[in-house]
Design a protein around this motif. Structure first.
Motif, PDB file in Angstrom:
ATOM      1  N   HIS A  28     -27.339  15.531 -43.579  1.00 50.14           N
ATOM      2  CA  HIS A  28     -26.241  16.094 -42.790  1.00 50.14           C
ATOM      3  C   HIS A  28     -24.911  15.704 -43.427  1.00 50.14           C
ATOM      4  O   HIS A  28     -24.769  14.582 -43.923  1.00 50.14           O
ATOM      5  CB  HIS A  28     -26.306  15.577 -41.344  1.00 50.14           C
TER       6      HIS A  28
ATOM      7  N   HIS B 105     -26.577  20.388 -47.705  1.00 49.35           N
ATOM      8  CA  HIS B 105     -26.455  20.291 -46.250  1.00 49.35           C
ATOM      9  C   HIS B 105     -27.116  21.486 -45.573  1.00 49.35           C
ATOM     10  O   HIS B 105     -26.553  22.582 -45.592  1.00 49.35           O
ATOM     11  CB  HIS B 105     -24.980  20.220 -45.851  1.00 49.35           C
TER      12      HIS B 105
ATOM     13  N   THR C 141     -27.245  22.133 -42.534  1.00 46.82           N
ATOM     14  CA  THR C 141     -26.384  22.594 -41.448  1.00 46.82           C
ATOM     15  C   THR C 141     -25.072  21.843 -41.523  1.00 46.82           C
ATOM     16  O   THR C 141     -25.020  20.724 -42.054  1.00 46.82           O
ATOM     17  CB  THR C 141     -27.029  22.371 -40.074  1.00 46.82           C
ATOM     18  N   THR C 142     -24.004  22.446 -41.011  1.00 52.28           N
ATOM     19  CA  THR C 142     -22.726  21.759 -40.871  1.00 52.28           C
ATOM     20  C   THR C 142     -22.362  21.560 -39.402  1.00 52.28           C
ATOM     21  O   THR C 142     -21.313  20.997 -39.097  1.00 52.28           O
ATOM     22  CB  THR C 142     -21.603  22.559 -41.558  1.00 52.28           C
TER      23      THR C 142
ATOM     24  N   PRO D  96     -28.035  17.257 -35.069  1.00 46.11           N
ATOM     25  CA  PRO D  96     -29.128  17.193 -36.043  1.00 46.11           C
ATOM     26  C   PRO D  96     -29.576  18.587 -36.468  1.00 46.11           C
ATOM     27  O   PRO D  96     -29.509  19.544 -35.694  1.00 46.11           O
ATOM     28  CB  PRO D  96     -30.238  16.461 -35.280  1.00 46.11           C
ATOM     29  N   ALA D  97     -30.048  18.688 -37.702  1.00 41.69           N
ATOM     30  CA  ALA D  97     -30.541  19.965 -38.205  1.00 41.69           C
ATOM     31  C   ALA D  97     -31.808  20.379 -37.462  1.00 41.69           C
ATOM     32  O   ALA D  97     -32.574  19.535 -36.977  1.00 41.69           O
ATOM     33  CB  ALA D  97     -30.839  19.862 -39.702  1.00 41.69           C
TER      34      ALA D  97
ATOM     35  N   LEU E  68     -27.511  10.189 -35.312  1.00 41.88           N
ATOM     36  CA  LEU E  68     -26.435  10.661 -36.179  1.00 41.88           C
ATOM     37  C   LEU E  68     -25.117  10.142 -35.611  1.00 41.88           C
ATOM     38  O   LEU E  68     -24.540  10.713 -34.686  1.00 41.88           O
ATOM     39  CB  LEU E  68     -26.448  12.188 -36.246  1.00 41.88           C
TER      40      LEU E  68
END
Length: 407
Positions: free
Chosen positions: A107, A130, A132-133, A137-138, A159
């Motif tokens: 992340h 990455h 996801t931004t 959490p992804a 996170l």
């Protein structure tokens, strides 16, 4: 603010926090040298035989920390590191060599991306991507559908910079399965893994078993002096010991940190579930107190907290919030908030703080929290008024400046 000013402010904050009779947590860095040394000397004998020899490049009490941590996590082996930054660089470098792929998916708010000055790339020669931004959490779909290959998926649990947030157990399992489908290994940044068991409803070995390797810290949640452990398969850990030496982590003696780690495992680890449970009460009372106050907007995130730590956001400058917070501690002996930080993105004048609920916080009732919020908001508005008065021109100055000179 210059270095001298910042040192003076830090001394002021530490003094106020130490003298406060009521705090939500006492951090390991909030003590004097004398206090920290005295506590370690008084308590260390309860967790290790102090008649034994000191460690020399490992062994002794350091080996005991490694053995104990590997057992708690259900891993084959573990290696003690002076810092988590080094432990994770070594782990990810080892996995890059084994997978043949130096790309790490993580992340953008993960610790290596935010707090390590690009170390994974500049020191270890790794490349980060990455999936996801989003400040969460992804998801499994984001991992599965990411358009380029990666050798390792690193998951930070929780996170921290997104608000100490966690996925659900089902979401975590799905994310790991998606990584496996891509033939990637999974490494857990578990600096704060210790307090995740309540949220997942699973023990540490079951959580750690999802991953190929795990890093845990001893000072963030367990009140240790410093130090970390990398745990995983025996062959990986042996390779990590070699890289630890190359990275400068083969420290001559580490017994103070190791003894404090054992104390944390013995004393703090069993209490973390109670801290997590009480953090929910504190967060709810904070939200109630702020909702009934004169602040124009606030957010407690996440609500309820996933661990014993969470964020509070307010629409004020961080220096104004800092001053109100330290004044409350100095004048009332109650430390509700510690440091405030400007939001990394978004409009100016928005700040956040991190709340930790530990043993001292268990004494707070919901009413205690609401009363502390009311007192803090009063001081916040007083600080705002003071700054506005200082910024205003002296009375009559505007009229004099615009007056027409007499002939």
């Amino acid at each position: 603010m210059g270095d001298t000013d910042e040192q003076e402010q830090r001394h002021r904050r530490l003094t106020a926090w130490q003298r406060s009779g009521r705090v939500l947590a006492r951090m390991s860095a909030d003590h004097t040298l004398a206090g920290r040394l005295a506590a370690l000397a008084a308590d260390a004998g309860t967790v290790h035989d102090l008649g034994g020899w000191t460690d020399v490049y490992g062994g002794g009490v350091v080996a005991e920390v490694e053995r104990r941590t590997a057992g708690l996590l259900g891993m084959e082996a573990a290696a003690f590191f002076p810092t988590g930054t080094m432990a994770q660089q070594v782990a990810l470098r080892c996995w890059a060599g084994r997978t043949g792929n130096a790309t790490v998916a993580l992340h953008p708010l993960a610790h290596p991306e935010v707090h390590e000055r690009g170390a994974l790339t500049s020191v270890s020669g790794l490349r980060t991507v990455h999936p996801t931004t989003a400040p969460r959490p992804a998801t499994a779909d984001e991992i599965r559908d990411f358009p380029e290959p990666f050798g390792t998926l690193m998951l930070e649990l929780p996170l921290r910079d997104a608000g100490f947030v966690l996925p659900t157990w089902e979401e975590l399992r799905a994310v790991v399965a998606a990584a496996r489908e891509r033939d990637a290994v999974v490494h857990l940044d578990g600096a704060r893994l210790w307090e995740c068991t309540a949220h997942f409803g699973r023990g540490l070995p079951e959580i750690a078993a999802l991953a190929d390797s795990v890093y845990v810290s001893f000072y963030k949640s367990l009140d240790g002096l410093s130090g970390a452990v990398l745990a995983g398969p025996e062959s990986l850990v042996e390779e990590a010991r070699t890289w630890r030496h190359r990275y400068g982590g083969q420290v001559f003696q580490q017994y103070p940190a190791a003894l404090s780690a054992l104390l944390g495992l013995e004393r703090e680890l069993p209490r973390l579930p109670s801290y997590v449970a009480h953090a929910k009460l504190v967060a709810g009372a904070l939200a109630e107190g702020l909702a009934g106050s004169a602040v124009p907007w606030f957010r407690v995130h996440p609500e309820p907290p996933h661990t014993h730590q969470f964020q509070v956001w307010l629409p004020y400058a961080s220096d104004v919030l800092d001053e109100a917070s330290v004044r409350q501690a100095e004048e009332t002996g109650v430390t509700l908030f510690r440091r405030w930080f400007a939001a990394p993105t978004g409009p100016p004048g928005l700040s956040f703080t991190e709340i930790t609920v530990a043993a001292p916080g268990l004494e707070w009732t919901a009413q205690d929290v609401r009363a502390a919020v009311a007192d803090f908001v009063t001081r916040l508005h007083e600080e705002e008024t003071r700054l506005q008065e200082e910024a205003a021109p002296p009375q009559g100055e505007g009229a004099r400046a615009g007056a027409t000179p007499q002939a």
